[in-house]
Enzyme design. Structure first.
Site, PDB file in Angstrom:
ATOM      1  N   PRO A  10       0.798  -1.226   0.000  1.00 42.51           N
ATOM      2  CA  PRO A  10       0.000   0.000   0.000  1.00 42.51           C
ATOM      3  C   PRO A  10       0.834   1.280   0.000  1.00 42.51           C
ATOM      4  O   PRO A  10       1.875   1.365   0.647  1.00 42.51           O
ATOM      5  CB  PRO A  10      -0.819  -0.102   1.296  1.00 42.51           C
ATOM      6  CG  PRO A  10      -0.106  -1.107   2.132  1.00 42.51           C
ATOM      7  CD  PRO A  10       0.543  -2.058   1.178  1.00 42.51           C
ATOM      8  N   ASN A  11       0.310   2.237  -0.742  1.00 41.74           N
ATOM      9  CA  ASN A  11       0.858   3.601  -0.853  1.00 41.74           C
ATOM     10  C   ASN A  11       2.134   3.700  -1.686  1.00 41.74           C
ATOM     11  O   ASN A  11       2.617   4.804  -1.935  1.00 41.74           O
ATOM     12  CB  ASN A  11       1.067   4.234   0.536  1.00 41.74           C
ATOM     13  CG  ASN A  11      -0.237   4.355   1.294  1.00 41.74           C
ATOM     14  OD1 ASN A  11      -1.189   4.915   0.772  1.00 41.74           O
ATOM     15  ND2 ASN A  11      -0.303   3.809   2.498  1.00 41.74           N
ATOM     16  N   ARG A  18       4.825  11.025  -2.466  1.00 42.97           N
ATOM     17  CA  ARG A  18       4.668  10.760  -1.047  1.00 42.97           C
ATOM     18  C   ARG A  18       5.980  10.977  -0.296  1.00 42.97           C
ATOM     19  O   ARG A  18       6.962  10.292  -0.557  1.00 42.97           O
ATOM     20  CB  ARG A  18       4.248   9.293  -0.925  1.00 42.97           C
ATOM     21  CG  ARG A  18       4.179   8.768   0.456  1.00 42.97           C
ATOM     22  CD  ARG A  18       4.052   7.247   0.406  1.00 42.97           C
ATOM     23  NE  ARG A  18       3.872   6.722   1.741  1.00 42.97           N
ATOM     24  CZ  ARG A  18       4.176   5.491   2.097  1.00 42.97           C
ATOM     25  NH1 ARG A  18       4.667   4.643   1.210  1.00 42.97           N
ATOM     26  NH2 ARG A  18       3.992   5.097   3.322  1.00 42.97           N
ATOM     27  N   TYR A  23      11.126   8.785   0.986  1.00 44.27           N
ATOM     28  CA  TYR A  23      11.018   7.705  -0.003  1.00 44.27           C
ATOM     29  C   TYR A  23      11.663   8.017  -1.352  1.00 44.27           C
ATOM     30  O   TYR A  23      11.701   7.151  -2.231  1.00 44.27           O
ATOM     31  CB  TYR A  23       9.541   7.329  -0.200  1.00 44.27           C
ATOM     32  CG  TYR A  23       8.901   6.794   1.064  1.00 44.27           C
ATOM     33  CD1 TYR A  23       9.358   5.605   1.641  1.00 44.27           C
ATOM     34  CD2 TYR A  23       7.869   7.468   1.702  1.00 44.27           C
ATOM     35  CE1 TYR A  23       8.805   5.112   2.808  1.00 44.27           C
ATOM     36  CE2 TYR A  23       7.296   6.984   2.869  1.00 44.27           C
ATOM     37  CZ  TYR A  23       7.774   5.808   3.418  1.00 44.27           C
ATOM     38  OH  TYR A  23       7.227   5.314   4.576  1.00 44.27           O
ATOM     39  N   ASN A  74       8.204  -5.556  -0.824  1.00 47.35           N
ATOM     40  CA  ASN A  74       8.088  -4.389   0.039  1.00 47.35           C
ATOM     41  C   ASN A  74       6.609  -4.300   0.382  1.00 47.35           C
ATOM     42  O   ASN A  74       5.803  -3.797  -0.417  1.00 47.35           O
ATOM     43  CB  ASN A  74       8.558  -3.111  -0.663  1.00 47.35           C
ATOM     44  CG  ASN A  74       8.469  -1.902   0.265  1.00 47.35           C
ATOM     45  OD1 ASN A  74       7.920  -1.990   1.367  1.00 47.35           O
ATOM     46  ND2 ASN A  74       9.003  -0.776  -0.180  1.00 47.35           N
ATOM     47  N   ALA A  77       3.095  -0.737   4.773  1.00 48.50           N
ATOM     48  CA  ALA A  77       2.620  -0.784   6.155  1.00 48.50           C
ATOM     49  C   ALA A  77       2.153  -2.174   6.574  1.00 48.50           C
ATOM     50  O   ALA A  77       2.160  -2.497   7.776  1.00 48.50           O
ATOM     51  CB  ALA A  77       1.492   0.227   6.338  1.00 48.50           C
ATOM     52  N   GLU A  98      13.054  -9.340   1.757  1.00 46.49           N
ATOM     53  CA  GLU A  98      12.246  -8.205   2.221  1.00 46.49           C
ATOM     54  C   GLU A  98      13.008  -6.912   1.928  1.00 46.49           C
ATOM     55  O   GLU A  98      14.206  -6.817   2.224  1.00 46.49           O
ATOM     56  CB  GLU A  98      12.012  -8.354   3.735  1.00 46.49           C
ATOM     57  CG  GLU A  98      11.280  -7.185   4.353  1.00 46.49           C
ATOM     58  CD  GLU A  98      11.078  -7.360   5.866  1.00 46.49           C
ATOM     59  OE1 GLU A  98      11.481  -8.415   6.425  1.00 46.49           O
ATOM     60  OE2 GLU A  98      10.523  -6.434   6.477  1.00 46.49           O
ATOM     61  N   HIS A 100      12.811  -2.491   2.063  1.00 41.41           N
ATOM     62  CA  HIS A 100      12.179  -1.208   2.401  1.00 41.41           C
ATOM     63  C   HIS A 100      13.068  -0.099   1.881  1.00 41.41           C
ATOM     64  O   HIS A 100      14.295  -0.168   2.002  1.00 41.41           O
ATOM     65  CB  HIS A 100      12.013  -1.055   3.919  1.00 41.41           C
ATOM     66  CG  HIS A 100      11.177  -2.133   4.496  1.00 41.41           C
ATOM     67  ND1 HIS A 100       9.810  -2.142   4.377  1.00 41.41           N
ATOM     68  CD2 HIS A 100      11.517  -3.274   5.139  1.00 41.41           C
ATOM     69  CE1 HIS A 100       9.340  -3.239   4.935  1.00 41.41           C
ATOM     70  NE2 HIS A 100      10.356  -3.948   5.400  1.00 41.41           N
ATOM     71  N   ARG A 107      13.195   4.785  12.361  1.00 37.02           N
ATOM     72  CA  ARG A 107      11.932   5.517  12.330  1.00 37.02           C
ATOM     73  C   ARG A 107      11.077   5.189  13.570  1.00 37.02           C
ATOM     74  O   ARG A 107      11.588   4.747  14.570  1.00 37.02           O
ATOM     75  CB  ARG A 107      11.209   5.215  11.004  1.00 37.02           C
ATOM     76  CG  ARG A 107      12.060   5.619   9.790  1.00 37.02           C
ATOM     77  CD  ARG A 107      11.333   5.393   8.489  1.00 37.02           C
ATOM     78  NE  ARG A 107      10.125   6.208   8.412  1.00 37.02           N
ATOM     79  CZ  ARG A 107       9.158   6.008   7.503  1.00 37.02           C
ATOM     80  NH1 ARG A 107       9.291   5.046   6.607  1.00 37.02           N
ATOM     81  NH2 ARG A 107       8.094   6.782   7.498  1.00 37.02           N
TER      82      ARG A 107
END
Ligand code: DQA
Length: 149
Positions: A10-11, A18, A23, A74, A77, A98, A100, A107
């Site tokens: 998502p996103n 964004r 990012y 990725n 969330a 995985e 990111h 964070r």
């Protein structure tokens, strides 16, 4: 040619717009082009997708069991919330990397736990879009190693 499924959660369709300080300025299309070029150079076929829906991601992971040789994920969330994605990854029995864009450990504390990490061969985070290329290199090495037995 082995197929690598690259899934984005998502996103991530909002990349470029964004929070670019976190990012980066590249769009999802830019990221796809970068991944496909790197995959081709490594002798891999790249199937690059994005969804905002947990169930759609779960369905794609299930299909990968027969349709792909490796997975780069990725989960956005959902990384921090989704037992369903964790279970699907476990069931697909493929090597999973995985990824990111941001360093999730630098964070907010709610980003420090990942349901994906326990079922991944490795985790790459904090290197922006270059992390996807590093993941492709890692996966190419794993697939070569498995081929040689
Ligand atoms: C992310 C990190 C997640 O915490 C966040 O929810 C995202 C993107 C990353 O690529 O840095 O959507 O997975």
């Amino acid at each position: 040619m082995p197929t690598v499924l690259i899934l984005n959660g998502p996103n991530l369709n909002m990349l470029g717009l964004r929070e670019p300080t976190i990012y980066g300025a590249e769009t999802l299309k830019d990221l796809e082009a970068r991944c496909c070029a790197r995959a081709e150079a490594l002798g891999l076929h790249c199937d690059f997708r994005q969804s905002n829906m947990e169930g759609e991601l779960v369905g794609w992971i299930q299909q990968a069991r027969d349709g792909a040789q490796g997975l780069i994920l990725n989960a956005g969330a959902y990384t921090h919330t989704s037992v369903a994605i964790h279970d699907a990854l476990r069931a697909c029995e493929l090597p999973v990397i995985e990824v990111h864009l941001s360093n999730i450990y630098k964070r907010e504390p709610f980003r420090h736990h990942s349901y994906v990490s326990a079922v991944a061969q490795g985790v790459i985070c904090g290197f922006g879009s270059h992390g996807y290329e590093l993941a492709l290199e890692a996966l190419a090495a794993i697939l070569n190693r498995n081929k040689k037995g």
